[in-house]
Scaffold this active site. Structure first.
Site, PDB file in Angstrom:
ATOM      1  N   ASP A 184      -4.498   2.032  11.057  1.00 33.26           N
ATOM      2  CA  ASP A 184      -5.878   1.846  11.444  1.00 33.26           C
ATOM      3  C   ASP A 184      -5.754   1.481  12.807  1.00 33.26           C
ATOM      4  O   ASP A 184      -5.672   1.893  13.705  1.00 33.26           O
ATOM      5  CB  ASP A 184      -6.518   0.852  10.437  1.00 33.26           C
ATOM      6  CG  ASP A 184      -8.085   0.674  10.691  1.00 33.26           C
ATOM      7  OD1 ASP A 184      -8.755   1.517  11.733  1.00 33.26           O
ATOM      8  OD2 ASP A 184      -8.544  -0.282  10.369  1.00 33.26           O
ATOM      9  N   LYS A 204      -5.968   6.821  10.711  1.00 33.62           N
ATOM     10  CA  LYS A 204      -7.363   6.734  11.434  1.00 33.62           C
ATOM     11  C   LYS A 204      -7.628   6.351  12.826  1.00 33.62           C
ATOM     12  O   LYS A 204      -7.729   5.338  13.381  1.00 33.62           O
ATOM     13  CB  LYS A 204      -8.058   5.493  10.480  1.00 33.62           C
ATOM     14  CG  LYS A 204      -9.380   5.322  10.379  1.00 33.62           C
ATOM     15  CD  LYS A 204      -9.994   3.885   9.651  1.00 33.62           C
ATOM     16  CE  LYS A 204     -10.024   3.996   8.140  1.00 33.62           C
ATOM     17  NZ  LYS A 204     -10.197   2.713   7.539  1.00 33.62           N
ATOM     18  N   GLY A 224       0.819  -1.085   0.081  1.00 38.87           N
ATOM     19  CA  GLY A 224      -0.072  -0.028   0.054  1.00 38.87           C
ATOM     20  C   GLY A 224       0.787   1.377   0.086  1.00 38.87           C
ATOM     21  O   GLY A 224       0.175   2.343  -0.371  1.00 38.87           O
TER      22      GLY A 224
HETATM   23  P1  IMP Z   1      -3.721  -1.821  10.911  1.00 41.84           P
HETATM   24  O1  IMP Z   1      -3.333  -0.446  11.428  1.00 41.84           O
HETATM   25  O2  IMP Z   1      -2.783  -2.930  11.649  1.00 41.84           O
HETATM   26  O3  IMP Z   1      -5.138  -2.067  11.336  1.00 41.84           O
HETATM   27  O4  IMP Z   1      -3.531  -2.308   9.440  1.00 41.84           O
HETATM   28  C1  IMP Z   1      -3.089  -0.936   8.642  1.00 41.84           C
HETATM   29  C2  IMP Z   1      -3.267  -1.649   7.180  1.00 41.84           C
HETATM   30  O5  IMP Z   1      -4.633  -2.100   7.068  1.00 41.84           O
HETATM   31  C3  IMP Z   1      -2.901  -0.491   6.545  1.00 41.84           C
HETATM   32  O6  IMP Z   1      -1.595  -0.721   6.034  1.00 41.84           O
HETATM   33  C4  IMP Z   1      -3.890  -0.754   5.151  1.00 41.84           C
HETATM   34  O7  IMP Z   1      -3.100  -1.761   4.285  1.00 41.84           O
HETATM   35  C5  IMP Z   1      -5.001  -1.324   5.853  1.00 41.84           C
HETATM   36  N1  IMP Z   1      -6.134  -0.397   5.876  1.00 41.84           N
HETATM   37  C6  IMP Z   1      -6.555   0.312   6.862  1.00 41.84           C
HETATM   38  N2  IMP Z   1      -7.659   1.151   6.726  1.00 41.84           N
HETATM   39  C7  IMP Z   1      -8.094   0.917   5.430  1.00 41.84           C
HETATM   40  C8  IMP Z   1      -8.518   1.743   4.447  1.00 41.84           C
HETATM   41  O8  IMP Z   1      -9.482   2.508   4.915  1.00 41.84           O
HETATM   42  N3  IMP Z   1      -8.581   1.481   3.221  1.00 41.84           N
HETATM   43  C9  IMP Z   1      -7.643   0.627   2.548  1.00 41.84           C
HETATM   44  N4  IMP Z   1      -6.724  -0.119   3.391  1.00 41.84           N
HETATM   45  C10 IMP Z   1      -6.888   0.054   4.694  1.00 41.84           C
HETATM   46 MG    MG Z   2      -0.775  -1.701   4.172  1.00 41.60          MG
END
Ligand code: IMP
Ligand code: MG
Length: 178
Positions: A105, A133, A47
């Site tokens: 996230d 986020k 990403g």
């Molecule tokens: P986390 O912080 O461990 O939950 O994971 C974050 C990852 O989830 C990011 O690197 C993205 O790949 C994916 N992600 C989280 N929110 C979104 C979104 O709104 N759109 C697309 N990918 C997201």
């Molecule tokens: Mg990612």
């Protein structure tokens, strides 16, 4: 030619111009903080590649780049361990490391990755994320350099995907029916 992906986008959250400004803002902070220090950008696949490519070109300091792909172990209980799908080629001991992420996230992936990279004894370790986020946060982790903040909605484009789709949109938008 008509953009085949646009019909699935409800509204644009960050235009190409908005993104350019966010990248410039973050790059200016890194340029200032890392002047004379040659940081290593650790780009998390997939990403973050588009953000990283633009960020790197906005840096005017000496820097290097390497890539890593990780995934959290799925299962009913968290082991606190992450699965390294593809590791760095660079020895980060003594290096000033900046993790480059697309969006934070829950923060759980970055929380575990931070622990893993700390065990390799970098001189310093910071997180740079295009987007934050905060409403989704579960793990105790925060970005040191943050381009912008988003609410509790699923966004795509500029590297961010839904099921591997929409990464090539040049802007960031909210999906229809999300
Ligand atoms: P986390 O912080 O461990 O939950 O994971 C974050 C990852 O989830 C990011 O690197 C993205 O790949 C994916 N992600 C989280 N929110 C979104 C979104 O709104 N759109 C697309 N990918 C997201
Ligand atoms: Mg990612």
């Amino acid at each position: 030619m008509i953009n085949e992906l646009e019909k699935d986008i409800d509204r644009i959250l960050f235009s190409e111009d908005d993104i350019r400004k966010m990248v410039q803002k973050v790059a200016a902070q890194i340029n200032e903080d890392y002047a004379g220090r040659k940081p290593l950008l650790v780009v998390l696949l997939k990403g973050s590649v588009i953000f990283a490519a633009d960020l790197m070109r906005a840096l005017v300091i000496d820097c290097e780049i390497d890539f890593m792909k990780v995934s959290s172990y799925s299962g009913t209980h968290s082991t606190g361990v992450i699965n390294i799908v593809s590791d760095l080629r660079t020895d980060i001991a003594g290096r000033h490391v900046i993790i480059v992420e697309d969006i934070i996230d829950t923060g759980s992936t970055l929380f575990k990755l931070k622990g893993l990279l700390e065990s390799r004894h970098p001189a310093s370790l910071k997180i740079c994320t295009l987007l934050d986020k905060p409403s989704g946060r579960k793990a105790d982790v925060s970005g040191d350099y943050i381009g912008g903040t988003v609410g509790n909605e699923f966004i795509v484009g500029y590297g961010l995907d839904f099921d591997e789709k929409y990464r090539n949109l040049p802007y960031i938008g909210v999906m229809r029916n999300s």
